[in-house]
Design a protein around this motif. Structure first.
Motif, PDB file in Angstrom:
ATOM      1  N   SER A   1      45.118 -22.827  34.347  1.00 15.85           N
ATOM      2  CA  SER A   1      44.113 -22.216  33.555  1.00 15.85           C
ATOM      3  C   SER A   1      43.931 -20.844  33.968  1.00 15.85           C
ATOM      4  O   SER A   1      43.283 -20.058  33.353  1.00 15.85           O
ATOM      5  CB  SER A   1      43.066 -23.104  33.073  1.00 15.85           C
ATOM      6  OG  SER A   1      42.215 -23.131  34.179  1.00 15.85           O
ATOM      7  N   SER A   2      44.095 -20.577  35.276  1.00 16.81           N
ATOM      8  CA  SER A   2      43.657 -19.407  35.938  1.00 16.81           C
ATOM      9  C   SER A   2      44.838 -18.291  35.957  1.00 16.81           C
ATOM     10  O   SER A   2      44.643 -17.106  36.207  1.00 16.81           O
ATOM     11  CB  SER A   2      43.188 -19.608  37.476  1.00 16.81           C
ATOM     12  OG  SER A   2      42.112 -20.573  37.437  1.00 16.81           O
ATOM     13  N   LEU A   3      46.018 -18.790  35.712  1.00 16.62           N
ATOM     14  CA  LEU A   3      47.367 -17.919  35.681  1.00 16.62           C
ATOM     15  C   LEU A   3      46.978 -16.817  34.502  1.00 16.62           C
ATOM     16  O   LEU A   3      46.488 -16.938  33.525  1.00 16.62           O
ATOM     17  CB  LEU A   3      48.422 -18.449  35.305  1.00 16.62           C
ATOM     18  CG  LEU A   3      48.963 -19.514  36.703  1.00 16.62           C
ATOM     19  CD1 LEU A   3      50.076 -20.517  36.261  1.00 16.62           C
ATOM     20  CD2 LEU A   3      49.696 -18.580  37.765  1.00 16.62           C
ATOM     21  N   PRO A   4      47.422 -15.549  34.688  1.00 11.43           N
ATOM     22  CA  PRO A   4      47.396 -14.488  33.688  1.00 11.43           C
ATOM     23  C   PRO A   4      48.182 -15.070  32.414  1.00 11.43           C
ATOM     24  O   PRO A   4      48.895 -15.927  32.457  1.00 11.43           O
ATOM     25  CB  PRO A   4      47.855 -13.249  34.133  1.00 11.43           C
ATOM     26  CG  PRO A   4      47.914 -13.704  35.865  1.00 11.43           C
ATOM     27  CD  PRO A   4      48.137 -15.130  35.957  1.00 11.43           C
ATOM     28  N   LYS A   5      47.453 -14.455  31.345  1.00 12.95           N
ATOM     29  CA  LYS A   5      48.345 -14.985  30.162  1.00 12.95           C
ATOM     30  C   LYS A   5      49.743 -14.898  30.041  1.00 12.95           C
ATOM     31  O   LYS A   5      50.486 -15.491  29.188  1.00 12.95           O
ATOM     32  CB  LYS A   5      47.713 -14.137  28.862  1.00 12.95           C
ATOM     33  CG  LYS A   5      46.130 -14.424  28.878  1.00 12.95           C
ATOM     34  CD  LYS A   5      45.598 -15.484  27.930  1.00 12.95           C
ATOM     35  CE  LYS A   5      44.429 -15.722  27.603  1.00 12.95           C
ATOM     36  NZ  LYS A   5      43.740 -16.905  27.743  1.00 12.95           N
ATOM     37  N   TYR A   6      50.171 -13.771  30.595  1.00 11.92           N
ATOM     38  CA  TYR A   6      51.674 -13.673  30.447  1.00 11.92           C
ATOM     39  C   TYR A   6      52.543 -14.557  31.259  1.00 11.92           C
ATOM     40  O   TYR A   6      53.746 -14.630  31.295  1.00 11.92           O
ATOM     41  CB  TYR A   6      52.096 -12.067  31.309  1.00 11.92           C
ATOM     42  CG  TYR A   6      51.843 -12.061  32.510  1.00 11.92           C
ATOM     43  CD1 TYR A   6      52.848 -12.195  33.668  1.00 11.92           C
ATOM     44  CD2 TYR A   6      50.843 -11.349  32.958  1.00 11.92           C
ATOM     45  CE1 TYR A   6      52.387 -12.119  34.917  1.00 11.92           C
ATOM     46  CE2 TYR A   6      50.609 -11.060  34.462  1.00 11.92           C
ATOM     47  CZ  TYR A   6      51.379 -11.729  35.249  1.00 11.92           C
ATOM     48  OH  TYR A   6      51.355 -11.471  36.556  1.00 11.92           O
ATOM     49  N   CYS A   7      51.893 -15.494  32.050  1.00 11.25           N
ATOM     50  CA  CYS A   7      52.384 -16.633  32.824  1.00 11.25           C
ATOM     51  C   CYS A   7      52.816 -17.757  31.828  1.00 11.25           C
ATOM     52  O   CYS A   7      51.795 -18.749  31.916  1.00 11.25           O
ATOM     53  CB  CYS A   7      51.698 -16.609  34.070  1.00 11.25           C
ATOM     54  SG  CYS A   7      51.936 -15.725  35.351  1.00 11.25           S
ATOM     55  N   GLY A   8      53.537 -17.809  30.797  1.00 13.43           N
ATOM     56  CA  GLY A   8      53.648 -18.888  29.912  1.00 13.43           C
ATOM     57  C   GLY A   8      54.499 -19.853  30.478  1.00 13.43           C
ATOM     58  O   GLY A   8      54.758 -19.685  31.757  1.00 13.43           O
ATOM     59  N   ASP A   9      54.669 -21.006  29.939  1.00 11.50           N
ATOM     60  CA  ASP A   9      55.512 -22.025  30.471  1.00 11.50           C
ATOM     61  C   ASP A   9      57.007 -21.458  30.981  1.00 11.50           C
ATOM     62  O   ASP A   9      57.369 -22.033  32.101  1.00 11.50           O
ATOM     63  CB  ASP A   9      55.819 -23.151  29.614  1.00 11.50           C
ATOM     64  CG  ASP A   9      54.440 -24.007  28.927  1.00 11.50           C
ATOM     65  OD1 ASP A   9      53.654 -23.657  29.823  1.00 11.50           O
ATOM     66  OD2 ASP A   9      54.547 -24.550  28.152  1.00 11.50           O
ATOM     67  N   ALA A  10      57.573 -20.536  30.375  1.00 14.79           N
ATOM     68  CA  ALA A  10      58.707 -20.288  30.702  1.00 14.79           C
ATOM     69  C   ALA A  10      58.870 -19.256  32.018  1.00 14.79           C
ATOM     70  O   ALA A  10      59.583 -19.437  32.929  1.00 14.79           O
ATOM     71  CB  ALA A  10      59.594 -19.486  29.691  1.00 14.79           C
ATOM     72  N   ARG A  11      57.838 -18.721  32.216  1.00 13.86           N
ATOM     73  CA  ARG A  11      57.568 -17.829  33.433  1.00 13.86           C
ATOM     74  C   ARG A  11      57.345 -18.902  34.515  1.00 13.86           C
ATOM     75  O   ARG A  11      57.654 -18.497  35.676  1.00 13.86           O
ATOM     76  CB  ARG A  11      56.630 -16.851  33.201  1.00 13.86           C
ATOM     77  CG  ARG A  11      56.557 -15.727  34.403  1.00 13.86           C
ATOM     78  CD  ARG A  11      55.886 -14.438  33.830  1.00 13.86           C
ATOM     79  NE  ARG A  11      56.312 -13.336  34.941  1.00 13.86           N
ATOM     80  CZ  ARG A  11      56.501 -12.441  34.433  1.00 13.86           C
ATOM     81  NH1 ARG A  11      56.766 -12.108  33.251  1.00 13.86           N
ATOM     82  NH2 ARG A  11      56.750 -11.429  35.623  1.00 13.86           N
ATOM     83  N   ILE A  12      56.479 -19.696  34.559  1.00 10.53           N
ATOM     84  CA  ILE A  12      56.053 -20.731  35.410  1.00 10.53           C
ATOM     85  C   ILE A  12      57.311 -21.330  35.773  1.00 10.53           C
ATOM     86  O   ILE A  12      57.641 -21.344  36.932  1.00 10.53           O
ATOM     87  CB  ILE A  12      55.006 -21.823  34.853  1.00 10.53           C
ATOM     88  CG1 ILE A  12      53.610 -20.783  34.704  1.00 10.53           C
ATOM     89  CG2 ILE A  12      54.936 -22.806  35.736  1.00 10.53           C
ATOM     90  CD1 ILE A  12      52.586 -21.802  34.021  1.00 10.53           C
ATOM     91  N   GLY A  13      57.845 -21.723  35.022  1.00  8.34           N
ATOM     92  CA  GLY A  13      59.183 -22.508  35.220  1.00  8.34           C
ATOM     93  C   GLY A  13      60.603 -21.655  36.152  1.00  8.34           C
ATOM     94  O   GLY A  13      60.930 -22.080  36.984  1.00  8.34           O
ATOM     95  N   ILE A  14      60.650 -20.451  35.708  1.00 10.37           N
ATOM     96  CA  ILE A  14      61.412 -19.468  36.297  1.00 10.37           C
ATOM     97  C   ILE A  14      60.806 -19.277  37.850  1.00 10.37           C
ATOM     98  O   ILE A  14      61.606 -19.225  38.756  1.00 10.37           O
ATOM     99  CB  ILE A  14      61.510 -18.201  35.764  1.00 10.37           C
ATOM    100  CG1 ILE A  14      62.169 -18.394  34.471  1.00 10.37           C
ATOM    101  CG2 ILE A  14      62.107 -17.123  36.639  1.00 10.37           C
ATOM    102  CD1 ILE A  14      62.120 -17.131  33.407  1.00 10.37           C
ATOM    103  N   ALA A  15      59.524 -19.096  37.831  1.00  6.18           N
ATOM    104  CA  ALA A  15      59.120 -19.069  39.108  1.00  6.18           C
ATOM    105  C   ALA A  15      59.205 -20.251  40.141  1.00  6.18           C
ATOM    106  O   ALA A  15      59.587 -20.011  41.203  1.00  6.18           O
ATOM    107  CB  ALA A  15      57.465 -18.637  39.213  1.00  6.18           C
ATOM    108  N   LEU A  16      58.958 -21.319  39.750  1.00  8.52           N
ATOM    109  CA  LEU A  16      59.074 -22.440  40.504  1.00  8.52           C
ATOM    110  C   LEU A  16      60.713 -22.685  40.838  1.00  8.52           C
ATOM    111  O   LEU A  16      61.182 -22.879  41.973  1.00  8.52           O
ATOM    112  CB  LEU A  16      58.771 -23.460  39.580  1.00  8.52           C
ATOM    113  CG  LEU A  16      57.094 -23.848  39.418  1.00  8.52           C
ATOM    114  CD1 LEU A  16      57.066 -25.145  38.447  1.00  8.52           C
ATOM    115  CD2 LEU A  16      56.605 -24.179  40.691  1.00  8.52           C
ATOM    116  N   GLY A  17      61.413 -22.483  40.001  1.00 10.33           N
ATOM    117  CA  GLY A  17      62.852 -22.482  39.972  1.00 10.33           C
ATOM    118  C   GLY A  17      63.381 -21.531  41.212  1.00 10.33           C
ATOM    119  O   GLY A  17      64.204 -21.963  42.236  1.00 10.33           O
ATOM    120  N   GLU A  18      62.780 -20.326  41.048  1.00  9.31           N
ATOM    121  CA  GLU A  18      63.256 -19.200  42.176  1.00  9.31           C
ATOM    122  C   GLU A  18      62.732 -19.661  43.584  1.00  9.31           C
ATOM    123  O   GLU A  18      63.355 -19.628  44.403  1.00  9.31           O
ATOM    124  CB  GLU A  18      62.649 -17.965  41.711  1.00  9.31           C
ATOM    125  CG  GLU A  18      63.479 -17.341  40.667  1.00  9.31           C
ATOM    126  CD  GLU A  18      62.710 -16.016  40.027  1.00  9.31           C
ATOM    127  OE1 GLU A  18      61.603 -15.655  40.790  1.00  9.31           O
ATOM    128  OE2 GLU A  18      63.371 -15.508  39.293  1.00  9.31           O
TER     129      GLU A  18
END
Length: 135
Positions: free
Chosen positions: A111-128
């Motif tokens: 809930s603290s992540l910026p609005k632009y960090c949607g599920d897809a962006r979170i998934g990409i960050a984790l994968g990387e």
């Protein structure tokens, strides 16, 4: 390294390592089996608060994972910090030769992540982060 995404609860999935990514100001709710170890770590001042700090706990009773890594994302979560936390978690998993790793982002971090960090962006960050940590 093989990554599988599941929507199951990381806290109840059997694994060699459960990684909880927490906010620096969060009161950690420990998974079943880690309550005593968590209280002891808290009393000793061992729970992480600064970005990239962590502690590893071992279950005091029956638990779904063999060990628990609590990893702090700091007080200003963002996708880059999440990527770096994922890399640290994979490096820790390799050190203990964990075959299975479950990764959970606390609701306070999510809930603290910026609005632009949607599920897809979170998934990409984790994968990387997983790939870079295993490199």
């Amino acid at each position: 390294m093989q990554v599988t995404a599941k929507s199951a609860s990381a806290r109840t999935t059997r694994s060699d390592l459960l990684v909880l990514v927490v906010h620096s100001k969060e009161v950690v709710k420990f998974p079943a089996g880690y309550e005593k170890a968590g209280k002891a770590a808290k009393a000793a001042g061992d729970l992480p608060s600064d970005f990239r700090t962590s502690c590893t706990l071992y279950p005091d009773s029956k638990a779904s994972s063999k060990r628990l890594m609590i990893l702090s994302i700091g007080d200003a979560p963002e996708s880059e910090k999440l990527r770096r936390c994922a890399a640290l978690a994979i490096q820790a998993a390799e050190r203990v030769e964990a075959a299975d790793v479950c990764f959970e982002i606390s609701s306070k971090v999510a809930s603290s992540l910026p609005k632009y960090c949607g599920d897809a962006r979170i998934g990409i960050a984790l994968g990387e982060g997983f790939v870079l940590g295993a490199y």
